[in-house]
Design an enzyme around this catalytic site. Structure first.
Site, mmCIF file in Angstrom:
data_model
loop_
_atom_site.group_PDB
_atom_site.id
_atom_site.type_symbol
_atom_site.label_atom_id
_atom_site.label_comp_id
_atom_site.label_asym_id
_atom_site.label_seq_id
_atom_site.Cartn_x
_atom_site.Cartn_y
_atom_site.Cartn_z
ATOM 1 N N SER A 124 -50.424 -10.130 2.837
ATOM 2 C CA SER A 124 -50.021 -9.775 1.474
ATOM 3 C C SER A 124 -49.811 -11.042 0.631
ATOM 4 O O SER A 124 -49.455 -12.103 1.165
ATOM 5 C CB SER A 124 -48.707 -9.010 1.559
ATOM 6 O OG SER A 124 -48.092 -8.934 0.300
ATOM 7 N N TYR A 149 -39.723 -7.689 5.044
ATOM 8 C CA TYR A 149 -41.124 -7.235 5.055
ATOM 9 C C TYR A 149 -42.070 -8.427 4.924
ATOM 10 O O TYR A 149 -42.995 -8.608 5.719
ATOM 11 C CB TYR A 149 -41.362 -6.244 3.901
ATOM 12 C CG TYR A 149 -42.827 -6.023 3.607
ATOM 13 C CD1 TYR A 149 -43.624 -5.292 4.483
ATOM 14 C CD2 TYR A 149 -43.436 -6.573 2.469
ATOM 15 C CE1 TYR A 149 -44.985 -5.104 4.226
ATOM 16 C CE2 TYR A 149 -44.784 -6.396 2.213
ATOM 17 C CZ TYR A 149 -45.552 -5.653 3.087
ATOM 18 O OH TYR A 149 -46.897 -5.493 2.845
ATOM 19 N N LYS A 153 -44.949 -10.516 7.587
ATOM 20 C CA LYS A 153 -46.345 -10.902 7.307
ATOM 21 C C LYS A 153 -46.542 -12.392 7.632
ATOM 22 O O LYS A 153 -47.556 -12.782 8.224
ATOM 23 C CB LYS A 153 -46.694 -10.639 5.837
ATOM 24 C CG LYS A 153 -46.687 -9.173 5.448
ATOM 25 C CD LYS A 153 -47.778 -8.389 6.143
ATOM 26 C CE LYS A 153 -47.773 -6.921 5.807
ATOM 27 N NZ LYS A 153 -48.566 -6.095 6.722
HETATM 28 P P1 NAD Z 1 -49.637 3.076 4.570
HETATM 29 O O1 NAD Z 1 -48.205 3.276 4.904
HETATM 30 O O2 NAD Z 1 -50.318 4.080 3.728
HETATM 31 O O3 NAD Z 1 -50.482 2.893 5.912
HETATM 32 C C1 NAD Z 1 -49.948 2.323 7.067
HETATM 33 C C2 NAD Z 1 -50.236 3.250 8.235
HETATM 34 O O4 NAD Z 1 -49.707 2.678 9.440
HETATM 35 C C3 NAD Z 1 -49.581 4.634 8.072
HETATM 36 O O5 NAD Z 1 -50.571 5.625 8.237
HETATM 37 C C4 NAD Z 1 -48.536 4.688 9.190
HETATM 38 O O6 NAD Z 1 -48.387 6.000 9.709
HETATM 39 C C5 NAD Z 1 -49.122 3.716 10.209
HETATM 40 N N1 NAD Z 1 -48.139 3.086 11.089
HETATM 41 C C6 NAD Z 1 -46.981 2.471 10.764
HETATM 42 N N2 NAD Z 1 -46.380 1.989 11.859
HETATM 43 C C7 NAD Z 1 -47.172 2.296 12.911
HETATM 44 C C8 NAD Z 1 -47.086 2.085 14.313
HETATM 45 N N3 NAD Z 1 -46.040 1.477 14.848
HETATM 46 N N4 NAD Z 1 -48.082 2.529 15.101
HETATM 47 C C9 NAD Z 1 -49.140 3.183 14.574
HETATM 48 N N5 NAD Z 1 -49.277 3.427 13.255
HETATM 49 C C10 NAD Z 1 -48.300 2.995 12.433
HETATM 50 O O7 NAD Z 1 -49.757 1.629 3.925
HETATM 51 P P2 NAD Z 1 -50.999 0.934 3.188
HETATM 52 O O8 NAD Z 1 -50.649 0.797 1.757
HETATM 53 O O9 NAD Z 1 -52.266 1.571 3.586
HETATM 54 O O10 NAD Z 1 -50.877 -0.531 3.832
HETATM 55 C C11 NAD Z 1 -51.638 -0.916 4.960
HETATM 56 C C12 NAD Z 1 -51.265 -2.335 5.347
HETATM 57 O O11 NAD Z 1 -51.495 -3.197 4.236
HETATM 58 C C13 NAD Z 1 -49.792 -2.504 5.708
HETATM 59 O O12 NAD Z 1 -49.700 -3.407 6.804
HETATM 60 C C14 NAD Z 1 -49.182 -3.117 4.466
HETATM 61 O O13 NAD Z 1 -48.060 -3.908 4.760
HETATM 62 C C15 NAD Z 1 -50.335 -3.963 3.949
HETATM 63 N N6 NAD Z 1 -50.251 -4.206 2.506
HETATM 64 C C16 NAD Z 1 -50.199 -3.154 1.653
HETATM 65 C C17 NAD Z 1 -50.101 -3.376 0.278
HETATM 66 C C18 NAD Z 1 -50.019 -2.217 -0.690
HETATM 67 O O14 NAD Z 1 -49.713 -2.437 -1.839
HETATM 68 N N7 NAD Z 1 -50.316 -0.990 -0.291
HETATM 69 C C19 NAD Z 1 -50.074 -4.685 -0.221
HETATM 70 C C20 NAD Z 1 -50.140 -5.753 0.685
HETATM 71 C C21 NAD Z 1 -50.238 -5.494 2.057
HETATM 72 C C1 UD1 Z 2 -44.565 -4.994 -4.699
HETATM 73 C C2 UD1 Z 2 -44.022 -5.751 -3.512
HETATM 74 C C3 UD1 Z 2 -45.160 -6.407 -2.737
HETATM 75 C C4 UD1 Z 2 -46.177 -5.362 -2.339
HETATM 76 C C5 UD1 Z 2 -46.643 -4.616 -3.587
HETATM 77 C C6 UD1 Z 2 -47.529 -3.471 -3.214
HETATM 78 C C7 UD1 Z 2 -41.796 -6.432 -4.215
HETATM 79 C C8 UD1 Z 2 -40.915 -7.584 -4.586
HETATM 80 N N1 UD1 Z 2 -43.077 -6.739 -3.974
HETATM 81 O O1 UD1 Z 2 -45.195 -5.921 -5.567
HETATM 82 O O2 UD1 Z 2 -44.660 -7.038 -1.586
HETATM 83 O O3 UD1 Z 2 -47.279 -5.984 -1.715
HETATM 84 O O4 UD1 Z 2 -45.506 -4.063 -4.278
HETATM 85 O O5 UD1 Z 2 -48.243 -3.001 -4.313
HETATM 86 O O6 UD1 Z 2 -41.374 -5.292 -4.138
HETATM 87 N N2 UD1 Z 2 -42.704 -2.309 -12.664
HETATM 88 C C9 UD1 Z 2 -42.133 -1.658 -13.746
HETATM 89 N N3 UD1 Z 2 -41.625 -0.406 -13.558
HETATM 90 C C10 UD1 Z 2 -41.666 0.246 -12.345
HETATM 91 C C11 UD1 Z 2 -42.263 -0.430 -11.247
HETATM 92 C C12 UD1 Z 2 -42.758 -1.710 -11.445
HETATM 93 O O7 UD1 Z 2 -42.073 -2.200 -14.846
HETATM 94 O O8 UD1 Z 2 -41.188 1.388 -12.245
HETATM 95 C C13 UD1 Z 2 -43.300 -3.641 -12.882
HETATM 96 C C14 UD1 Z 2 -42.747 -4.745 -11.994
HETATM 97 O O9 UD1 Z 2 -41.654 -5.380 -12.611
HETATM 98 C C15 UD1 Z 2 -43.975 -5.667 -11.843
HETATM 99 C C16 UD1 Z 2 -45.164 -4.697 -11.906
HETATM 100 O O10 UD1 Z 2 -44.684 -3.524 -12.537
HETATM 101 O O11 UD1 Z 2 -44.075 -6.520 -12.952
HETATM 102 C C17 UD1 Z 2 -45.716 -4.338 -10.528
HETATM 103 O O12 UD1 Z 2 -44.672 -3.851 -9.708
HETATM 104 P P1 UD1 Z 2 -44.969 -3.163 -8.290
HETATM 105 O O13 UD1 Z 2 -46.027 -2.130 -8.429
HETATM 106 O O14 UD1 Z 2 -43.663 -2.730 -7.729
HETATM 107 O O15 UD1 Z 2 -45.599 -4.340 -7.421
HETATM 108 P P2 UD1 Z 2 -45.028 -5.803 -7.108
HETATM 109 O O16 UD1 Z 2 -43.583 -5.891 -7.445
HETATM 110 O O17 UD1 Z 2 -45.957 -6.787 -7.720
#
Ligand code: NAD
Ligand code: UD1
Length: 337
Positions: A124, A149, A153
């Site tokens: 991330s 969290y 990572k």
């Molecule tokens: P998500 O929660 O939709 O998907 C994660 C999946 O992992 C889920 O289906 C959950 O059931 C499964 N899971 C959790 N723990 C497990 C375990 N112990 N064994 C087996 N399965 C397990 O999340 P996502 O948004 O698809 O994110 C996927 C990955 O990407 C995560 O590692 C997350 O930290 C990373 N990531 C996500 C974002 C984002 O904004 N969505 C941003 C940066 C990184």
């Molecule tokens: C957050 C996580 C990041 C994660 C990402 C997933 C934190 C500190 N970081 O990032 O680790 O990978 O989500 O997408 O939580 N905002 C509003 N109103 C809202 C929600 C958000 O104004 O109700 C604004 C926030 O201030 C920010 C932007 O929208 O400027 C994006 O926010 P968000 O979607 O929560 O993502 P991040 O904070 O960038």
């Protein structure tokens, strides 16, 4: 190629499964369904016309993981499984370290014993030091995160780097995602968080539907173009295709490398609200509130390394991201009606 996707029924995993199946690969989804549903397996089949394998299991269950490796015999793993709620991780650090770091260790042991040595990891942008200026470049220092969290990572990236140094037959690609949003254009898969969403776009979607009264804009006095926070939003299908490109790289290179997956462009909270208004066809009420603790004014990716090493760049803009998010929301509403 045969790819095993841990966390494969989740938001990003399911879209990546679609991209990989459509490119002619075989896919196995391994998930404990903690934050997803087995219904996603059928949705992926409906979109692609191909059925992915599915095995219910926890990544911390080494014996179950080994069973999955020996029966499916993957060429590589894409490791999405993990807990991802930043706020929750502050309240439950033990659960986060156990699941994310402990689970990764168990999975790596299972990989080593069964002979699979290639892994793409869901890292991330949160690993970057907050004081770095944007664009974030992969060579910038990664020292400590602002939440357990984020710390998981960083620790997993460190484990993979150390392992690649110690045993030269491993290949690791640490993909650092920026802000993934949107959904598959079919509306059959997407992101549907439980409760009141923390992230911006799922929140805006609920306001657009009338399920929440207005968007709380956290901060209107940041040193940005319109005073609201700026992020690098990326369409989840672009992200999915980035994984397909990273898989080709992982199959042909050894060692460990971090690569950003972002667009390289920043958009403000108000940009998102206005793009969503276009998508849903009506005004979205919002109120400027105090800043949210821990938020940065602005960050976005340098997308150069992904372009030069993977030959990949994000293609979809904000309009498409919001259109597909809204389409998915309407499918959800249709299902619950
Ligand atoms: P998500 O929660 O939709 O998907 C994660 C999946 O992992 C889920 O289906 C959950 O059931 C499964 N899971 C959790 N723990 C497990 C375990 N112990 N064994 C087996 N399965 C397990 O999340 P996502 O948004 O698809 O994110 C996927 C990955 O990407 C995560 O590692 C997350 O930290 C990373 N990531 C996500 C974002 C984002 O904004 N969505 C941003 C940066 C990184
Ligand atoms: C957050 C996580 C990041 C994660 C990402 C997933 C934190 C500190 N970081 O990032 O680790 O990978 O989500 O997408 O939580 N905002 C509003 N109103 C809202 C929600 C958000 O104004 O109700 C604004 C926030 O201030 C920010 C932007 O929208 O400027 C994006 O926010 P968000 O979607 O929560 O993502 P991040 O904070 O960038």
């Amino acid at each position: 190629m045969k790819a095993l996707l841990t966390g494969g029924t989740g938001f990003i995993g399911s879209h990546t499964a679609v991209a990989l199946l459509e490119a002619g690969n075989e896919v196995m989804l391994y998930d404990n369904l903690y934050n997803s549903s087995e219904r996603v397996v059928g949705a992926i089949e409906e979109i692609t016309g191909k059925k992915p394998g599915f095995m219910k299991g926890d990544i911390r269950d080494e014996a179950r993981m080994k069973e999955c490796f020996t029966t499916f015999k993957p060429d590589l793993v894409i490791h999405f499984a993990g807990l991802k709620a930043v706020g929750e991780s502050v309240a439950k650090p033990l659960e986060y370290y156990d699941n994310n770091v402990g689970g990764t260790l168990a999975m790596l042991r299972a990989m080593r014993e069964t002979g699979c040595r290639r892994l793409i990891f869901s890292s991330s942008a949160t690993v970057y030091d907050l004081h770095n200026p944007s664009p974030y470049i992969e060579g910038m220092p990664v020292t400590h995160a602002t939440s357990p969290y984020g710390e998981t990572k960083i620790q997993i990236e460190t484990i993979l780097r150390d392992l690649a140094k110690a045993e030269s037959d491993w290949s690791f690609v640490n993909l650092r995602y920026f802000n993934p949003i949107g959904a598959h254009p079919s509306g059959l898969i997407g992101e549907d968080p439980n409760g009141i969403p923390n992230n911006l776009v799922p929140y805006v979607a609920r306001v657009a539907h009338g399920r929440l009264p207005f968007v709380r804009v956290f901060g209107g006095d940041y040193p940005t173009r319109d005073g609201t926070g700026v992020r690098d939003y990326i369409h989840v299908m672009d992200l999915a295709e980035g994984h397909a490109a990273a898989a080709n790289y992982c199959l042909t290179h050894k060692g460990e490398i971090p690569i950003n997956l972002g667009t390289g462009r920043g958009s403000s909270v108000l940009d998102i609200i206005h793009a969503y208004e276009k998508a849903c066809g009506h005004e979205i009420p919002y109120k400027i509130m105090d800043r949210r603790a821990g938020d940065l004014p602005s960050f976005f990716a340098s997308a150069d390394r992904a372009k030069s090493l993977l030959g990949w760049t994000a293609k979809r803009g904000l309009e498409e991201m919001c259109r597909d998010s809204w389409n998915f929301e309407q499918h959800l509403a249709g299902k619950s009606a």
